[in-house]
Design a protein around this motif. Sequence first.
Motif, PDB file in Angstrom:
ATOM      1  N   ALA A 195       0.800  -1.222   0.000  1.00 39.82           N
ATOM      2  CA  ALA A 195       0.000   0.000   0.000  1.00 39.82           C
ATOM      3  C   ALA A 195       0.834   1.273   0.000  1.00 39.82           C
ATOM      4  O   ALA A 195       0.441   2.275  -0.612  1.00 39.82           O
ATOM      5  N   VAL A 196       1.976   1.260   0.671  1.00 39.63           N
ATOM      6  CA  VAL A 196       2.769   2.482   0.796  1.00 39.63           C
ATOM      7  C   VAL A 196       3.354   2.893  -0.547  1.00 39.63           C
ATOM      8  O   VAL A 196       3.735   2.051  -1.370  1.00 39.63           O
ATOM      9  N   GLN A 197       3.393   4.188  -0.781  1.00 39.43           N
ATOM     10  CA  GLN A 197       3.991   4.733  -2.003  1.00 39.43           C
ATOM     11  C   GLN A 197       5.324   5.351  -1.609  1.00 39.43           C
ATOM     12  O   GLN A 197       5.371   6.397  -0.977  1.00 39.43           O
ATOM     13  N   LYS A 198       6.395   4.666  -1.977  1.00 42.86           N
ATOM     14  CA  LYS A 198       7.730   5.024  -1.524  1.00 42.86           C
ATOM     15  C   LYS A 198       8.358   6.113  -2.386  1.00 42.86           C
ATOM     16  O   LYS A 198       8.144   6.169  -3.593  1.00 42.86           O
ATOM     17  N   ASN A 199       9.131   6.949  -1.712  1.00 39.70           N
ATOM     18  CA  ASN A 199       9.897   8.006  -2.373  1.00 39.70           C
ATOM     19  C   ASN A 199       9.053   8.845  -3.326  1.00 39.70           C
ATOM     20  O   ASN A 199       9.443   9.096  -4.476  1.00 39.70           O
ATOM     21  N   VAL A 200       7.874   9.242  -2.838  1.00 42.64           N
ATOM     22  CA  VAL A 200       7.071  10.200  -3.609  1.00 42.64           C
ATOM     23  C   VAL A 200       7.903  11.458  -3.844  1.00 42.64           C
ATOM     24  O   VAL A 200       7.860  12.081  -4.902  1.00 42.64           O
ATOM     25  N   LEU A 201       8.658  11.815  -2.830  1.00 49.92           N
ATOM     26  CA  LEU A 201       9.745  12.791  -2.910  1.00 49.92           C
ATOM     27  C   LEU A 201      10.911  12.166  -2.157  1.00 49.92           C
ATOM     28  O   LEU A 201      10.702  11.262  -1.337  1.00 49.92           O
ATOM     29  N   PRO A 202      12.147  12.608  -2.404  1.00 50.51           N
ATOM     30  CA  PRO A 202      13.277  11.988  -1.707  1.00 50.51           C
ATOM     31  C   PRO A 202      13.096  11.984  -0.194  1.00 50.51           C
ATOM     32  O   PRO A 202      12.901  13.025   0.429  1.00 50.51           O
ATOM     33  N   GLY A 203      13.129  10.784   0.389  1.00 49.69           N
ATOM     34  CA  GLY A 203      12.994  10.646   1.832  1.00 49.69           C
ATOM     35  C   GLY A 203      11.572  10.630   2.340  1.00 49.69           C
ATOM     36  O   GLY A 203      11.345  10.471   3.541  1.00 49.69           O
ATOM     37  N   LEU A 204      10.594  10.776   1.459  1.00 52.59           N
ATOM     38  CA  LEU A 204       9.191  10.858   1.878  1.00 52.59           C
ATOM     39  C   LEU A 204       8.364   9.727   1.290  1.00 52.59           C
ATOM     40  O   LEU A 204       8.194   9.628   0.068  1.00 52.59           O
ATOM     41  N   ASP A 205       7.841   8.871   2.174  1.00 50.80           N
ATOM     42  CA  ASP A 205       6.884   7.841   1.788  1.00 50.80           C
ATOM     43  C   ASP A 205       5.493   8.292   2.215  1.00 50.80           C
ATOM     44  O   ASP A 205       5.346   9.004   3.217  1.00 50.80           O
ATOM     45  N   ILE A 206       4.486   7.863   1.460  1.00 49.12           N
ATOM     46  CA  ILE A 206       3.109   8.265   1.765  1.00 49.12           C
ATOM     47  C   ILE A 206       2.200   7.044   1.787  1.00 49.12           C
ATOM     48  O   ILE A 206       2.234   6.207   0.878  1.00 49.12           O
ATOM     49  N   LEU A 207       1.394   6.965   2.843  1.00 42.66           N
ATOM     50  CA  LEU A 207       0.345   5.951   2.920  1.00 42.66           C
ATOM     51  C   LEU A 207      -0.986   6.683   2.834  1.00 42.66           C
ATOM     52  O   LEU A 207      -1.398   7.364   3.774  1.00 42.66           O
ATOM     53  N   VAL A 208      -1.638   6.597   1.683  1.00 44.53           N
ATOM     54  CA  VAL A 208      -2.912   7.293   1.482  1.00 44.53           C
ATOM     55  C   VAL A 208      -4.016   6.564   2.236  1.00 44.53           C
ATOM     56  O   VAL A 208      -3.803   5.497   2.819  1.00 44.53           O
ATOM     57  N   SER A 209      -5.212   7.115   2.210  1.00 42.40           N
ATOM     58  CA  SER A 209      -6.321   6.538   2.992  1.00 42.40           C
ATOM     59  C   SER A 209      -6.856   5.251   2.394  1.00 42.40           C
ATOM     60  O   SER A 209      -7.286   4.346   3.100  1.00 42.40           O
ATOM     61  N   GLY A 210      -6.869   5.159   1.058  1.00 42.14           N
ATOM     62  CA  GLY A 210      -7.389   3.967   0.393  1.00 42.14           C
ATOM     63  C   GLY A 210      -8.911   3.940   0.346  1.00 42.14           C
ATOM     64  O   GLY A 210      -9.571   4.988   0.330  1.00 42.14           O
ATOM     65  N   THR A 211      -9.467   2.759   0.367  1.00 44.65           N
ATOM     66  CA  THR A 211     -10.917   2.577   0.279  1.00 44.65           C
ATOM     67  C   THR A 211     -11.627   3.288   1.441  1.00 44.65           C
ATOM     68  O   THR A 211     -11.211   3.164   2.589  1.00 44.65           O
ATOM     69  N   ILE A 212     -12.691   4.022   1.120  1.00 41.33           N
ATOM     70  CA  ILE A 212     -13.463   4.695   2.177  1.00 41.33           C
ATOM     71  C   ILE A 212     -14.260   3.634   2.943  1.00 41.33           C
ATOM     72  O   ILE A 212     -15.144   2.986   2.388  1.00 41.33           O
ATOM     73  N   PRO A 213     -13.977   3.432   4.234  1.00 45.05           N
ATOM     74  CA  PRO A 213     -14.648   2.373   4.998  1.00 45.05           C
ATOM     75  C   PRO A 213     -15.953   2.871   5.620  1.00 45.05           C
ATOM     76  O   PRO A 213     -16.149   4.071   5.813  1.00 45.05           O
ATOM     77  N   PRO A 214     -16.831   1.951   5.995  1.00 42.16           N
ATOM     78  CA  PRO A 214     -18.081   2.350   6.663  1.00 42.16           C
ATOM     79  C   PRO A 214     -17.885   2.612   8.154  1.00 42.16           C
ATOM     80  O   PRO A 214     -18.769   3.166   8.803  1.00 42.16           O
ATOM     81  N   ASN A 215     -16.717   2.201   8.684  1.00 45.14           N
ATOM     82  CA  ASN A 215     -16.486   2.302  10.135  1.00 45.14           C
ATOM     83  C   ASN A 215     -15.101   2.882  10.443  1.00 45.14           C
ATOM     84  O   ASN A 215     -14.266   2.215  11.057  1.00 45.14           O
ATOM     85  N   PRO A 216     -14.826   4.123  10.036  1.00 42.40           N
ATOM     86  CA  PRO A 216     -13.480   4.675  10.233  1.00 42.40           C
ATOM     87  C   PRO A 216     -13.031   4.726  11.688  1.00 42.40           C
ATOM     88  O   PRO A 216     -11.873   4.444  11.989  1.00 42.40           O
ATOM     89  N   SER A 217     -13.912   5.077  12.607  1.00 42.90           N
ATOM     90  CA  SER A 217     -13.523   5.174  14.014  1.00 42.90           C
ATOM     91  C   SER A 217     -13.065   3.833  14.560  1.00 42.90           C
ATOM     92  O   SER A 217     -12.077   3.747  15.298  1.00 42.90           O
ATOM     93  N   GLU A 218     -13.777   2.765  14.200  1.00 40.08           N
ATOM     94  CA  GLU A 218     -13.420   1.435  14.682  1.00 40.08           C
ATOM     95  C   GLU A 218     -12.059   1.009  14.138  1.00 40.08           C
ATOM     96  O   GLU A 218     -11.264   0.380  14.845  1.00 40.08           O
ATOM     97  N   LEU A 219     -11.773   1.369  12.899  1.00 41.43           N
ATOM     98  CA  LEU A 219     -10.477   1.017  12.306  1.00 41.43           C
ATOM     99  C   LEU A 219      -9.339   1.753  13.003  1.00 41.43           C
ATOM    100  O   LEU A 219      -8.268   1.192  13.228  1.00 41.43           O
ATOM    101  N   MET A 220      -9.579   3.016  13.352  1.00 37.76           N
ATOM    102  CA  MET A 220      -8.531   3.842  13.950  1.00 37.76           C
ATOM    103  C   MET A 220      -8.146   3.378  15.358  1.00 37.76           C
ATOM    104  O   MET A 220      -7.041   3.654  15.818  1.00 37.76           O
ATOM    105  N   CYS A 221      -9.045   2.717  16.047  1.00 37.83           N
ATOM    106  CA  CYS A 221      -8.727   2.259  17.408  1.00 37.83           C
ATOM    107  C   CYS A 221      -8.525   0.744  17.459  1.00 37.83           C
ATOM    108  O   CYS A 221      -8.478   0.161  18.547  1.00 37.83           O
ATOM    109  N   SER A 222      -8.382   0.119  16.307  1.00 39.75           N
ATOM    110  CA  SER A 222      -8.203  -1.331  16.252  1.00 39.75           C
ATOM    111  C   SER A 222      -6.787  -1.720  16.649  1.00 39.75           C
ATOM    112  O   SER A 222      -5.835  -0.943  16.500  1.00 39.75           O
TER     113      SER A 222
END
Length: 260
Positions: A118-145
């Motif tokens: 999932a991670v997109q490496k070296n979008v800029l030098p030294g910077l990796d980005i993990l985007v949000s991806g699929t919009i889930p129906p239960n974001p709060s539950e995922l964040m505290c999992s």
Amino acid sequence: MKFRLPFKKDLSKKSKSQVTVNNKNKFAIVESYKIARTNIMFSLSASEKKAFAVTSYSKGEGKSTVASNLAISFSKMESKVLLIDCDLRRPNVHNIFKIDNTKGLADVIGKMINFDQAVQKNVLPGLDILVSGTIPPNPSELMCSSTFISLVEQLKEEYDYIIFDTPPIGVVADALLLKELIAGFIVVVRERATTHGDLRNLTESIKLADSRVLGIVKVGCSQNERRRQILLQILLQLLLIILQLTKTYQLFFVRCCFMV
């Protein structure tokens, strides 16, 4: 420090400040982010955690832009930086960097793919980005999992700094679920948009969650305000140096307030 933020305005239009720091940006903007980076590093020195979250009170105040530019600024120190879009309701980091958002954080937490996929490496030098991806129906539950908590703890071993772009605290409380994983919050306020009441409610929410504010970033300032704030920050930097040289420096929260 007082803020001249008297009233609300319509923020439905896309923010004009949604740009990333590069060599073509105005000197004042680049220097502002360097000052913010330095102040944040001072604040992080009081904690063993080198992860922090960027949030605001309402949508459209520029938190995703600030988080992105801070990530770029930290990566320019030859540090290994990971920017994670934790706004699983209204993600925006992928729009700023113009990268794909078909798979990301939600898919990793949901165990549909692993982090390396999932991670997109070296979008800029030294910077990796993990985007949000699929919009889930239960974001709060995922964040505290437990899966998310375990993932972040593993990533702390791999990266020098982890920056979370989180939903506005005045809209949903998702950001506060990160409190055990981060050193604190960078709060974004916009001139002529964020009110004193908004800022008070936001900081009180963070305090009640037993977390802390590392700094405040003010965006949308006028040219004169920008110059005044930059001068103020330069003086603050000199004061910090003097305090360190005289060995009287004590840990405290450095509040940064400037135009970006």
